[in-house]
Design a protein around this motif. Sequence first.
Motif, PDB file in Angstrom:
ATOM      1  N   GLN A   1       0.837  -1.209   0.000  1.00 52.37           N
ATOM      2  CA  GLN A   1       0.000   0.000   0.000  1.00 52.37           C
ATOM      3  C   GLN A   1       0.874   1.263   0.000  1.00 52.37           C
ATOM      4  OE1 GLN A   1      -2.914  -0.262   3.201  1.00 52.37           O
ATOM      5  NE2 GLN A   1      -4.013  -1.916   2.177  1.00 52.37           N
ATOM      6  N   PHE A   2       1.941   1.225   0.770  1.00 56.01           N
ATOM      7  CA  PHE A   2       2.814   2.384   0.962  1.00 56.01           C
ATOM      8  C   PHE A   2       3.528   2.772  -0.324  1.00 56.01           C
ATOM      9  CE2 PHE A   2       5.939   4.633   3.795  1.00 56.01           C
ATOM     10  CZ  PHE A   2       5.014   5.215   4.642  1.00 56.01           C
TER      11      PHE A   2
ATOM     12  N   LEU B   1       2.900   5.710  -2.827  1.00 53.55           N
ATOM     13  CA  LEU B   1       3.340   7.086  -2.538  1.00 53.55           C
ATOM     14  C   LEU B   1       4.691   7.396  -3.178  1.00 53.55           C
ATOM     15  CD1 LEU B   1       2.397   7.097   1.241  1.00 53.55           C
ATOM     16  CD2 LEU B   1       0.978   7.782  -0.690  1.00 53.55           C
TER      17      LEU B   1
ATOM     18  N   PHE C   1      -5.613  10.220  -4.817  1.00 55.46           N
ATOM     19  CA  PHE C   1      -5.866   8.801  -4.594  1.00 55.46           C
ATOM     20  C   PHE C   1      -4.648   8.130  -3.964  1.00 55.46           C
ATOM     21  CE2 PHE C   1      -5.608   4.510  -6.773  1.00 55.46           C
ATOM     22  CZ  PHE C   1      -6.483   3.879  -5.899  1.00 55.46           C
ATOM     23  N   THR C   2      -4.894   7.262  -2.983  1.00 52.33           N
ATOM     24  CA  THR C   2      -3.826   6.482  -2.347  1.00 52.33           C
ATOM     25  C   THR C   2      -4.327   5.048  -2.157  1.00 52.33           C
ATOM     26  OG1 THR C   2      -4.650   7.172  -0.189  1.00 52.33           O
ATOM     27  CG2 THR C   2      -2.845   8.473  -1.118  1.00 52.33           C
ATOM     28  N   LEU C   3      -3.478   4.217  -1.588  1.00 57.11           N
ATOM     29  CA  LEU C   3      -3.851   2.800  -1.443  1.00 57.11           C
ATOM     30  C   LEU C   3      -4.001   2.328  -0.005  1.00 57.11           C
ATOM     31  CD1 LEU C   3      -1.910   0.811  -4.208  1.00 57.11           C
ATOM     32  CD2 LEU C   3      -4.208   1.766  -4.256  1.00 57.11           C
ATOM     33  N   GLY C   4      -4.080   3.257   0.944  1.00 53.91           N
ATOM     34  CA  GLY C   4      -4.281   2.831   2.329  1.00 53.91           C
ATOM     35  C   GLY C   4      -3.176   3.363   3.218  1.00 53.91           C
ATOM     36  N   ARG C   5      -2.299   2.450   3.683  1.00 52.11           N
ATOM     37  CA  ARG C   5      -1.217   2.877   4.576  1.00 52.11           C
ATOM     38  C   ARG C   5      -0.436   4.048   3.955  1.00 52.11           C
ATOM     39  NH1 ARG C   5      -1.335  -2.613   5.108  1.00 52.11           N
ATOM     40  NH2 ARG C   5       0.196  -2.988   3.458  1.00 52.11           N
ATOM     41  N   GLY C   6      -0.129   5.031   4.775  1.00 50.77           N
ATOM     42  CA  GLY C   6       0.623   6.188   4.298  1.00 50.77           C
ATOM     43  C   GLY C   6      -0.246   7.361   3.886  1.00 50.77           C
TER      44      GLY C   6
ATOM     45  N   ASP D   1      -1.947   9.070   5.707  1.00 53.15           N
ATOM     46  CA  ASP D   1      -1.710  10.094   6.728  1.00 53.15           C
ATOM     47  C   ASP D   1      -0.536  11.015   6.367  1.00 53.15           C
ATOM     48  OD1 ASP D   1      -0.524   7.479   7.102  1.00 53.15           O
ATOM     49  OD2 ASP D   1       0.448   8.267   8.892  1.00 53.15           O
ATOM     50  N   LEU D   2       0.460  10.485   5.654  1.00 53.30           N
ATOM     51  CA  LEU D   2       1.583  11.344   5.230  1.00 53.30           C
ATOM     52  C   LEU D   2       1.093  12.411   4.252  1.00 53.30           C
ATOM     53  CD1 LEU D   2       4.417   8.735   4.499  1.00 53.30           C
ATOM     54  CD2 LEU D   2       4.056  10.073   6.572  1.00 53.30           C
ATOM     55  N   VAL D   3       0.222  11.999   3.342  1.00 54.67           N
ATOM     56  CA  VAL D   3      -0.286  12.959   2.353  1.00 54.67           C
ATOM     57  C   VAL D   3      -1.196  13.974   3.036  1.00 54.67           C
ATOM     58  CG1 VAL D   3      -1.360  13.226   0.101  1.00 54.67           C
ATOM     59  CG2 VAL D   3      -0.155  11.098   0.639  1.00 54.67           C
TER      60      VAL D   3
ATOM     61  N   SER E   1      -0.810  15.074   6.064  1.00 53.90           N
ATOM     62  CA  SER E   1       0.098  16.049   6.696  1.00 53.90           C
ATOM     63  C   SER E   1       0.677  17.012   5.664  1.00 53.90           C
ATOM     64  CB  SER E   1       1.263  15.335   7.387  1.00 53.90           C
ATOM     65  OG  SER E   1       0.797  14.548   8.436  1.00 53.90           O
ATOM     66  N   ALA E   2       1.030  16.469   4.512  1.00 50.92           N
ATOM     67  CA  ALA E   2       1.600  17.325   3.460  1.00 50.92           C
ATOM     68  C   ALA E   2       0.575  18.352   2.987  1.00 50.92           C
ATOM     69  CB  ALA E   2       2.089  16.468   2.290  1.00 50.92           C
TER      70      ALA E   2
ATOM     71  N   HIS F   1       0.500  21.176   5.380  1.00 47.16           N
ATOM     72  CA  HIS F   1       1.597  22.113   5.112  1.00 47.16           C
ATOM     73  C   HIS F   1       1.275  23.012   3.922  1.00 47.16           C
ATOM     74  CE1 HIS F   1       5.229  21.021   7.483  1.00 47.16           C
ATOM     75  NE2 HIS F   1       4.676  19.830   7.570  1.00 47.16           N
TER      76      HIS F   1
ATOM     77  N   VAL G   1       5.021  11.998  -2.288  1.00 41.93           N
ATOM     78  CA  VAL G   1       4.035  12.432  -1.300  1.00 41.93           C
ATOM     79  C   VAL G   1       3.665  13.907  -1.461  1.00 41.93           C
ATOM     80  CG1 VAL G   1       3.726  12.887   1.173  1.00 41.93           C
ATOM     81  CG2 VAL G   1       4.642  10.676   0.416  1.00 41.93           C
ATOM     82  N   ILE G   2       4.684  14.763  -1.602  1.00 41.99           N
ATOM     83  CA  ILE G   2       4.355  16.199  -1.594  1.00 41.99           C
ATOM     84  C   ILE G   2       3.656  16.617  -2.883  1.00 41.99           C
ATOM     85  CG2 ILE G   2       6.192  16.731   0.057  1.00 41.99           C
ATOM     86  CD1 ILE G   2       7.768  18.035  -2.181  1.00 41.99           C
TER      87      ILE G   2
ATOM     88  N   LEU H   1       1.587  14.581  -4.653  1.00 45.31           N
ATOM     89  CA  LEU H   1       0.223  14.075  -4.481  1.00 45.31           C
ATOM     90  C   LEU H   1      -0.598  15.081  -3.677  1.00 45.31           C
ATOM     91  CD1 LEU H   1       1.100  10.360  -3.580  1.00 45.31           C
ATOM     92  CD2 LEU H   1      -0.199  11.053  -5.603  1.00 45.31           C
TER      93      LEU H   1
END
Lengths: 447, 447
Positions: free
Chosen positions: A98-99, A102, B54-59, B61-63, B65-66, B69, B108-109, B111
């Motif tokens: 999943q990670f 990113l 769009f994301t796939l689950g885990r992580g 939360d990082l996006v 947070s970004a 910012h 991440v940033i 996205l």
Amino acid sequence: MHSTTITQVRVIDLRFPTSRDHIGSDAVNVDPDYSAAYCILETDSGLEGHGLTFTLGRGTDLVVSAIQHISTGIRGRTLEELTRDLNALYLNLTGDTQFRWLGPEKGVIHLAVSAVLNAVWDLYAKSEGKPVWALLADMTPAEIVRCIDFRYISDALSVEDAIELLTRGKLGQSERLAQLEREGYPAYTTSVGWFGFSDDKIRTLCQQALSEGWTHFKLKVGGAEQDDLRRGHIVREQIGWTNKLMVDANQRWGVEEAIRRTRLLAELNPWWMEEPTSPDDILGHARIRQESGVRIATGEHCHNAVMFKQLLQAEAIDVCQIDSCRVASVNENLAILLMAAKFGVPVCPHAGGVGLCEYVQHLSVFDFLSVSCSLENRVIEYVDHLHEHFVAPVAIRRGHYLLPKAPGYSAQILPASLAEFSFPYGQTWQASSEQNGKVDEVHIIHA
Amino acid sequence: MHSTTITQVRVIDLRFPTSRDHIGSDAVNVDPDYSAAYCILETDSGLEGHGLTFTLGRGTDLVVSAIQHISTGIRGRTLEELTRDLNALYLNLTGDTQFRWLGPEKGVIHLAVSAVLNAVWDLYAKSEGKPVWALLADMTPAEIVRCIDFRYISDALSVEDAIELLTRGKLGQSERLAQLEREGYPAYTTSVGWFGFSDDKIRTLCQQALSEGWTHFKLKVGGAEQDDLRRGHIVREQIGWTNKLMVDANQRWGVEEAIRRTRLLAELNPWWMEEPTSPDDILGHARIRQESGVRIATGEHCHNAVMFKQLLQAEAIDVCQIDSCRVASVNENLAILLMAAKFGVPVCPHAGGVGLCEYVQHLSVFDFLSVSCSLENRVIEYVDHLHEHFVAPVAIRRGHYLLPKAPGYSAQILPASLAEFSFPYGQTWQASSEQNGKVDEVHIIHA
């Protein structure tokens, strides 16, 4: 032998307020606060693995969070288990199904993988009682190859190619080691020509660097044409025309602008032009190289081995600038060193920042001992900031890195510094209005 | 006209537990939980801009947070101010001098930038009372060009090139619009052939899709050779040989392996081979294309316009698969649509996930109305999951997307769904052991 189990991973957001003195400033990075997402692998044997990835301030918290995610892959495991197959560890840390969306293998999550793997290499080398360069140099070619992910690079470097290069690299290794013991590894200084420095400050710093024995100097460009040339001629007046001058535009230009500007700067006889355009633009670098006639360097923003592979395949670079933290630690840099050697391109690591000098000396030493086996056209970047925070900082003598001797990967920071510069609760930041990343503190390069 | 000020940006970590049913599974992404980092621009005029990446689950939360910012760049500003110069806004959101080290313009940033800009375009279109495709189609060529960052792409597409293409695109626009009103925009389905589906399920889904009028079908490959071929022939038995079949390896292979496997799959007469290798490997894709003789598609993991530029310059792709969330929203996709048109490569957007179908329909409609002006070899991906959560979901009729009519960018999610699937406190996740991302829940593709 008692096994070493990783019991806990501590992660620290560490930021040095370097922007207050224009340290590290260039045409794009105008106000860096040299920072690190820093992790400590605590074990049941008393040994600790310390690892970091370099950042510029804001956003370090994202990498800290990513490290917390990724370190679930090593917590509770033994060092023996992790080091038995270091490529499996790489695949494990980068392959979370999943990670990886990113990235994959780029940006925030890859910087985090780098910090974790850097800490594993530090722990591994400490447990063997060797500096990382010696740990690597003592490995067999087959052991080195088992650290490398060949999935996406085998069209440029096969396992057999790597074994052949590394086997040849065993010849004469002790003579090369003796040479490094005597002379150290050649370096260049970037500390004379930051973008925010005045002309007078550049003059003074050049004189000081010359007196210390430096022979290679880098200048930040990418400002107005006349400013770049004026600053370049100031450096030339100080260092003369036999010493080497490199120029670095930090991605400031588009391809055609980069060709034009590089041609203009040719009158300074630069040894290389660094980061003339977008770090992703492989074909652009190839064209700038071909049309400017100046040697081209890039890599500090090259996000993985697949990108380095293409820079080499496209004949886009004359100088391969590996970074110890942007790609995934020693594992991925082994792949890049071997590819560069196969393509006959010298490696001159990106350093500076915080901890990068400490790290890359190991990679360059190993490159000389076991991979390229040459010092020709090879120098490690050196920047003279923040070394006082390290337990075993780099040692420089007359423009050369002296061989690091302490076991580990050299980037362990002193406990007092970890406390003082941790963000936002360390003493340095508590006193500052910058601690909350307020809107008015954010600088935008293009605005 | 009363000005609209962005008063607050709410960010939500939204995750749908799709992995429980193998939905979205492929050779690399074996257990995706379709997710989104979702943001809501609240304003003082009552309008809201909704945007997601769009994301796939885990992580995710990082996006999130970004986004927190990055949204400091728009909070407190007026919509009029932001839309007056949309490229300045792009540069502002991507140009934070410290934050950009974490990319730049990737991962991440980037996205996160996409989610914020998607929300701005949603708000902009709502304030004009138009769907995004119509907002774009009504702009002058000069207005479109002002949304684009030409810094790093002008060697492939100049401002003048873009103006010329867009000016030509004004001719016959009303006829093309009438055609879309009558017929919709052609699509293909990926829902029949996920990696985790049994042979029988594939047969049933093919039959069902045929009866609904689908003519283009995509199958996930990248498993064992014989499994890929068996599954491919099952699909061919169901859909025949005049309907189109595409295969998608989701980055599973190295370059040489990809050439070999693509040649083997040629017996299925695939309309394209998608993501045969690393998404970063431009030169690798060019070689696979040349040596396999099969049309090559990629783009869903292509992280910015500089990478798309090179895929086109290197003649590496036959099909350009833009993504509405990996690159920076409409702004960056305008650049890619124009480059693809200049190089004569059809655009077939990546969709599926959550919200991607809703987004990309606007981009393809605009491409047909104003840029490529062609439907030849062009289809939008369609996946039939999660549309029930949208305020204005896509409408499909006999394998075509019907023109979206509601003002905005179509990816606004219903309040009840935002509440139920927010992570980790929404109802769906509170009942689940997955909420803490426990170690034993993490799946590693290569392990």
